[in-house]
Design an enzyme around this catalytic site. Structure first.
Site, PDB file in Angstrom:
ATOM      1  CG  ASP A  26      18.752 -91.111  18.078  1.00 46.34           C
ATOM      2  OD1 ASP A  26      19.951 -91.415  18.281  1.00 46.34           O
ATOM      3  OD2 ASP A  26      18.313 -89.962  18.222  1.00 46.34           O
ATOM      4  CG  ASN A  74      26.291 -92.509  12.263  1.00 48.24           C
ATOM      5  OD1 ASN A  74      25.386 -93.288  11.975  1.00 48.24           O
ATOM      6  ND2 ASN A  74      26.059 -91.420  12.997  1.00 48.24           N
TER       7      ASN A  74
HETATM    8  C1  FPP Z   1      22.045 -93.955  16.969  1.00 45.63           C
HETATM    9  O1  FPP Z   1      22.096 -93.839  18.384  1.00 45.63           O
HETATM   10  C2  FPP Z   1      22.477 -95.299  16.579  1.00 45.63           C
HETATM   11  C3  FPP Z   1      23.489 -95.603  15.715  1.00 45.63           C
HETATM   12  C4  FPP Z   1      24.288 -94.560  15.044  1.00 45.63           C
HETATM   13  C5  FPP Z   1      23.884 -96.983  15.437  1.00 45.63           C
HETATM   14  C6  FPP Z   1      22.769 -97.964  15.265  1.00 45.63           C
HETATM   15  C7  FPP Z   1      23.354 -99.305  15.282  1.00 45.63           C
HETATM   16  C8  FPP Z   1      22.815-100.402  15.881  1.00 45.63           C
HETATM   17  C9  FPP Z   1      21.486-100.409  16.516  1.00 45.63           C
HETATM   18  C10 FPP Z   1      23.573-101.690  15.947  1.00 45.63           C
HETATM   19  C11 FPP Z   1      23.740-102.495  14.703  1.00 45.63           C
HETATM   20  C12 FPP Z   1      22.559-102.586  13.819  1.00 45.63           C
HETATM   21  C13 FPP Z   1      22.075-103.722  13.253  1.00 45.63           C
HETATM   22  C14 FPP Z   1      21.096-103.573  12.151  1.00 45.63           C
HETATM   23  C15 FPP Z   1      22.447-105.095  13.683  1.00 45.63           C
HETATM   24  P1  FPP Z   1      23.109 -92.797  19.045  1.00 45.63           P
HETATM   25  O2  FPP Z   1      24.402 -93.474  19.258  1.00 45.63           O
HETATM   26  O3  FPP Z   1      23.175 -91.566  18.204  1.00 45.63           O
HETATM   27  O4  FPP Z   1      22.396 -92.506  20.409  1.00 45.63           O
HETATM   28  P2  FPP Z   1      22.449 -91.132  21.239  1.00 45.63           P
HETATM   29  O5  FPP Z   1      21.679 -90.121  20.431  1.00 45.63           O
HETATM   30  O6  FPP Z   1      21.769 -91.487  22.520  1.00 45.63           O
HETATM   31  O7  FPP Z   1      23.891 -90.778  21.419  1.00 45.63           O
END
Ligand code: FPP
Length: 246
Positions: A26, A74
């Site tokens: 996150d 998501n």
């Molecule tokens: C949460 O951060 C993250 C995600 C929903 C996506 C995670 C995806 C990756 C790290 C990239 C691809 C993964 C792999 C395994 C290659 P957020 O967007 O909710 O962050 P925020 O809370 O700061 O908005």
């Protein structure tokens, strides 16, 4: 307890590591915003962090690593962001297939693959099939995953077995139920790490997290380093796990 550390590294007892570590990756969006970048740049940086941390987990001898890459919730994000995450996963899997014989990591996907773009679904299937022969580190990628969805599907599978006469309701116990989950056959995570500062489980491994130690850090996932992982492992090793006893 013997502790091992290079100078300036947090001391970790590598003989007493958790078998299974799970991570809620996150803080990507906030990381990007703080730098005046689009959220997708945060996910791209997060994918690089995943690469570094997965390799490190394998190298130090963590047997199972489970990461939350895309939840059933998501899909509510803007189409552009969803498609950027899918693109990053595709890129990662293409590279993983290429490097498979060298890296020797087994990949397993937790989640409903049906709604994913065809190409990504096929890559996930291929990666899981072709890496099944490796018995070192197993990386579980949660993709279109929800803990409640996983439990409902397991209940449905068991109910269907009962309806066909292949099982009886009184046969069900915790161990058998665990076997119907995507994580069936692997130990529950002893440690769940959440970078990004939020103190929530967010529908991640709801069944499997029953006795997991929870470690939250304000460090965003794109900034999360091997040293941050060592801090989490050291914190875990400093805790007393009682499993409901005293
Ligand atoms: C949460 O951060 C993250 C995600 C929903 C996506 C995670 C995806 C990756 C790290 C990239 C691809 C993964 C792999 C395994 C290659 P957020 O967007 O909710 O962050 P925020 O809370 O700061 O908005």
């Amino acid at each position: 307890m013997p502790l091992f550390a290079k100078k300036e590294e947090t001391a970790v007892d590598y003989g007493q590591l958790p078998q299974h570590v799970a991570i809620i990756m996150d803080g990507n969006g906030r990381w990007a915003k703080a730098r005046g970048l689009p959220r997708t740049a945060g996910h791209a940086a997060g994918a690089e962090t995943f690469r570094t941390i997965a390799t490190y987990c394998r190298d130090i001898g963590i047997r199972y690593l489970t990461v939350y890459a895309f939840s059933t919730e998501n899909w509510k994000r803007p189409a552009e962001e969803v498609s950027a995450i899918m693109g990053l996963l595709k890129k990662y899997l293409l590279e993983a297939i290429e490097d498979m014989e060298k890296e020797k990591v087994r990949f397993v996907f937790f989640g409903d693959m049906a709604p994913l773009p065809d190409e990504l679904r096929e890559l996930a299937r291929r990666t899981q099939r072709d890496s099944a022969k490796f018995d070192g580190c197993q990386v579980n990628i949660c993709l279109n995953y929800g803990g409640r969805d996983e439990i409902v599907r397991a209940a449905r599978t068991f109910a269907a077995a009962c309806a066909m006469g292949a099982a009886k309701p009184e046969d069900l116990d915790e161990e058998r139920f665990s076997g119907y989950l995507w994580s069936g056959g692997i130990p529950d995570p002893e440690l769940i790490i959440r970078p990004g500062g939020e103190k929530r489980i967010s529908n991640f491994l709801l069944w499997q997290s029953a006795y997991a130690e929870f470690y939250v850090t304000d460090v965003s996932w794109p900034d999360f380093t091997k040293e941050d992982l060592r801090k989490a492992l050291a914190a875990y090793q400093g805790r007393q796990r009682r499993f409901g006893g005293i």
